[in-house]
Write an enzyme that holds these catalytic residues in place. Sequence first.
Site, PDB file in Angstrom:
ATOM      1  N   ARG A 299       0.797  -1.234   0.000  1.00  0.00           N
ATOM      2  CA  ARG A 299       0.000   0.000   0.000  1.00  0.00           C
ATOM      3  C   ARG A 299       0.832   1.288   0.000  1.00  0.00           C
ATOM      4  NH1 ARG A 299      -4.034   0.179   4.573  1.00  0.00           N
ATOM      5  NH2 ARG A 299      -2.963  -1.571   5.539  1.00  0.00           N
TER       6      ARG A 299
ATOM      7  N   ASP B  72       7.923  -1.582  10.986  1.00  0.00           N
ATOM      8  CA  ASP B  72       7.093  -0.509  10.433  1.00  0.00           C
ATOM      9  C   ASP B  72       6.264   0.184  11.509  1.00  0.00           C
ATOM     10  OD1 ASP B  72       5.403  -2.611  10.956  1.00  0.00           O
ATOM     11  OD2 ASP B  72       4.540  -2.718   8.941  1.00  0.00           O
TER      12      ASP B  72
HETATM   13  C1  UD1 Z   1       0.095  -8.694  13.040  1.00  0.00           C
HETATM   14  C2  UD1 Z   1      -0.439  -9.640  14.120  1.00  0.00           C
HETATM   15  C3  UD1 Z   1      -1.746  -9.084  14.662  1.00  0.00           C
HETATM   16  C4  UD1 Z   1      -1.542  -7.691  15.208  1.00  0.00           C
HETATM   17  C5  UD1 Z   1      -0.940  -6.819  14.134  1.00  0.00           C
HETATM   18  C6  UD1 Z   1      -0.561  -5.479  14.727  1.00  0.00           C
HETATM   19  C7  UD1 Z   1       0.289 -11.852  13.405  1.00  0.00           C
HETATM   20  C8  UD1 Z   1      -0.112 -13.145  12.811  1.00  0.00           C
HETATM   21  N1  UD1 Z   1      -0.661 -10.940  13.519  1.00  0.00           N
HETATM   22  O1  UD1 Z   1      -0.843  -8.722  11.988  1.00  0.00           O
HETATM   23  O2  UD1 Z   1      -2.226  -9.940  15.677  1.00  0.00           O
HETATM   24  O3  UD1 Z   1      -2.786  -7.162  15.667  1.00  0.00           O
HETATM   25  O4  UD1 Z   1       0.261  -7.398  13.602  1.00  0.00           O
HETATM   26  O5  UD1 Z   1      -0.120  -4.644  13.699  1.00  0.00           O
HETATM   27  O6  UD1 Z   1       1.425 -11.680  13.791  1.00  0.00           O
HETATM   28  N2  UD1 Z   1       6.438  -9.679   8.538  1.00  0.00           N
HETATM   29  C9  UD1 Z   1       7.547 -10.380   8.183  1.00  0.00           C
HETATM   30  N3  UD1 Z   1       7.412 -11.560   7.534  1.00  0.00           N
HETATM   31  C10 UD1 Z   1       6.203 -12.074   7.204  1.00  0.00           C
HETATM   32  C11 UD1 Z   1       5.057 -11.346   7.575  1.00  0.00           C
HETATM   33  C12 UD1 Z   1       5.198 -10.154   8.247  1.00  0.00           C
HETATM   34  O7  UD1 Z   1       8.677  -9.955   8.450  1.00  0.00           O
HETATM   35  O8  UD1 Z   1       6.171 -13.158   6.626  1.00  0.00           O
HETATM   36  C13 UD1 Z   1       6.603  -8.425   9.270  1.00  0.00           C
HETATM   37  C14 UD1 Z   1       6.032  -7.228   8.535  1.00  0.00           C
HETATM   38  O9  UD1 Z   1       7.026  -6.624   7.719  1.00  0.00           O
HETATM   39  C15 UD1 Z   1       5.625  -6.324   9.681  1.00  0.00           C
HETATM   40  C16 UD1 Z   1       5.235  -7.290  10.781  1.00  0.00           C
HETATM   41  O10 UD1 Z   1       5.883  -8.506  10.461  1.00  0.00           O
HETATM   42  O11 UD1 Z   1       6.681  -5.538  10.139  1.00  0.00           O
HETATM   43  C17 UD1 Z   1       3.749  -7.477  10.929  1.00  0.00           C
HETATM   44  O12 UD1 Z   1       3.245  -7.965   9.715  1.00  0.00           O
HETATM   45  P1  UD1 Z   1       1.815  -7.604   9.200  1.00  0.00           P
HETATM   46  O13 UD1 Z   1       1.573  -8.281   7.921  1.00  0.00           O
HETATM   47  O14 UD1 Z   1       1.634  -6.133   9.242  1.00  0.00           O
HETATM   48  O15 UD1 Z   1       0.935  -8.296  10.333  1.00  0.00           O
HETATM   49  P2  UD1 Z   1      -0.601  -8.201  10.487  1.00  0.00           P
HETATM   50  O16 UD1 Z   1      -1.229  -9.181   9.590  1.00  0.00           O
HETATM   51  O17 UD1 Z   1      -1.024  -6.801  10.380  1.00  0.00           O
HETATM   52 CA    CA Z   2       0.231  -4.645  10.190  1.00  0.00          CA
END
Ligand code: UD1
Ligand code: CA
Length: 459
Positions: free
Chosen positions: A8, A102
């Site tokens: 996004r 982030d």
């Molecule tokens: C995550 C949490 C959710 C919480 C939310 C808060 C999980 C499963 N869920 O959801 O409970 O309310 O954050 O913002 O953890 N990232 C990686 N590798 C991946 C996926 C993500 O490094 O494979 C990193 C992203 O860059 C980011 C963070 O992890 O910095 C969170 O990822 P994001 O996809 O934003 O998590 P949410 O689905 O929003």
């Molecule tokens: Ca998030």
Amino acid sequence: MAAGKGTRMKSNRPKVLHRLAGRALVDHVTDSAQVLGARRIVLVTGHGAQQVEDAVAQRARALGHAAPVFVRQEPQLGTGHAVQQAVPQLPDDGIALILNGDVPLIAPATLQALVQACGGVRLALLSVRMPDPTGYGRIVRDGGRVVAIVEHKDASDAQRRIDEVYTGFMAVPNALLKRWLARLDNRNAQGEYYLTDVVGHAVADGAEVVAVDCPDRVQVDGVNSPLQLAELERAFQRRNARALLEAGVRLADPERLDVRGALRCGQDVEIDVGCVFEGEVVLGDGVRVGPYCVVRNARIAAGAVLHAYTVIEGDAAGVEVGEGALVGPFARLRPGAKLGAEVHIGNFVEVKNSTLARGAKANHLAYLGDAEVGERVNYGAGSITANYDGANKHRTVIEADVHVGSNCVLVAPVRIGAGGTVGGGSTITKDTAPGALSVARGKQVSIAGWTRPRKAGKG
Ligand code: UD1
Ligand code: CA
């Protein structure tokens, strides 16, 4: 965790390298970890991994700290999978504090409280109440005790009504984390390995899970879009401006100030609207900064005034402006500019790698590059130092009390002896003796009664 894509943002740049207050998002997060005295910082990279690692390593070198340990997550199979990649880097006796690359404005004190709640034995989650919890993982309790985090997409209607959500920050004893990570699976609505499933495993093992409430939303807000980035930038700037006001700095408008680095102010400092401060800037007692100044890496001594639209571009060594100096409007001080006390630099004057001693003045339309200017020198409008011969830079020395007229060219290397005068319009290529008047231009010719040519056929 900094492996996510950030679709996004609609940008080619990896999300965590977008800047807030002059620092990449990921730098805010690793800096907070550093403040806590983390034994080791492990950065999980994935999307744009090379770019992220290069940028982070380069900054660490510039600041003279150790770079984080980089761990690649490829492909990205979820937050649990991200943390699994870091497992080999986690000693059994420590506590892992999991941060989001982030979510830049998390405060070290909040993280400290989370680590304390963990205490080396519990799973501590940072939680927050959200008026609209859509999209977040919900904290599910049973008789008051935290029993699970359920992701929005997996939640029942009843669970979706829970407004207590997980922020993405947790502190866990490493040995337990490793045990629970090994049990994760991806049987859920998104087919991902959820880090949040460790809560269920902790409960199954009889471990205590605690939620630490973060009453301050801004600290846990993530950046997913340019709009959110701009909103967090404003929140950050507003807080910074408030702190300056509380310390006694007079800001004409706290909404129109941007500090992208560290700004230290003495007493009775006044800053007008629209100013941007970058890097390390120190403003001494009584300094006044006019509207729309841009100041990077500079020390402005007591009583100095930067008039409107002054641009100061110091490098790491910093530009210096002496006590009571007057600079601008529309002045430009470049790296290596050192102005002594009571120096005056006026409109459209550029100073680079030059020292001006007490009371020297260059008030209009001038260039001083690679110059050493003595006390009380008056440097005329339109004069320049020709410091570059196309291959090398050379120095110009203007000794004390010299008067350089308007529109002069001082061809370096050259020295103008103390107390000397350079006639307007001169091009000076040779050293001049102290006290001498030097004139180097075509002699004036005046022809009496000169008749100008006229156009043919016009009476
Ligand atoms: C995550 C949490 C959710 C919480 C939310 C808060 C999980 C499963 N869920 O959801 O409970 O309310 O954050 O913002 O953890 N990232 C990686 N590798 C991946 C996926 C993500 O490094 O494979 C990193 C992203 O860059 C980011 C963070 O992890 O910095 C969170 O990822 P994001 O996809 O934003 O998590 P949410 O689905 O929003
Ligand atoms: Ca998030």
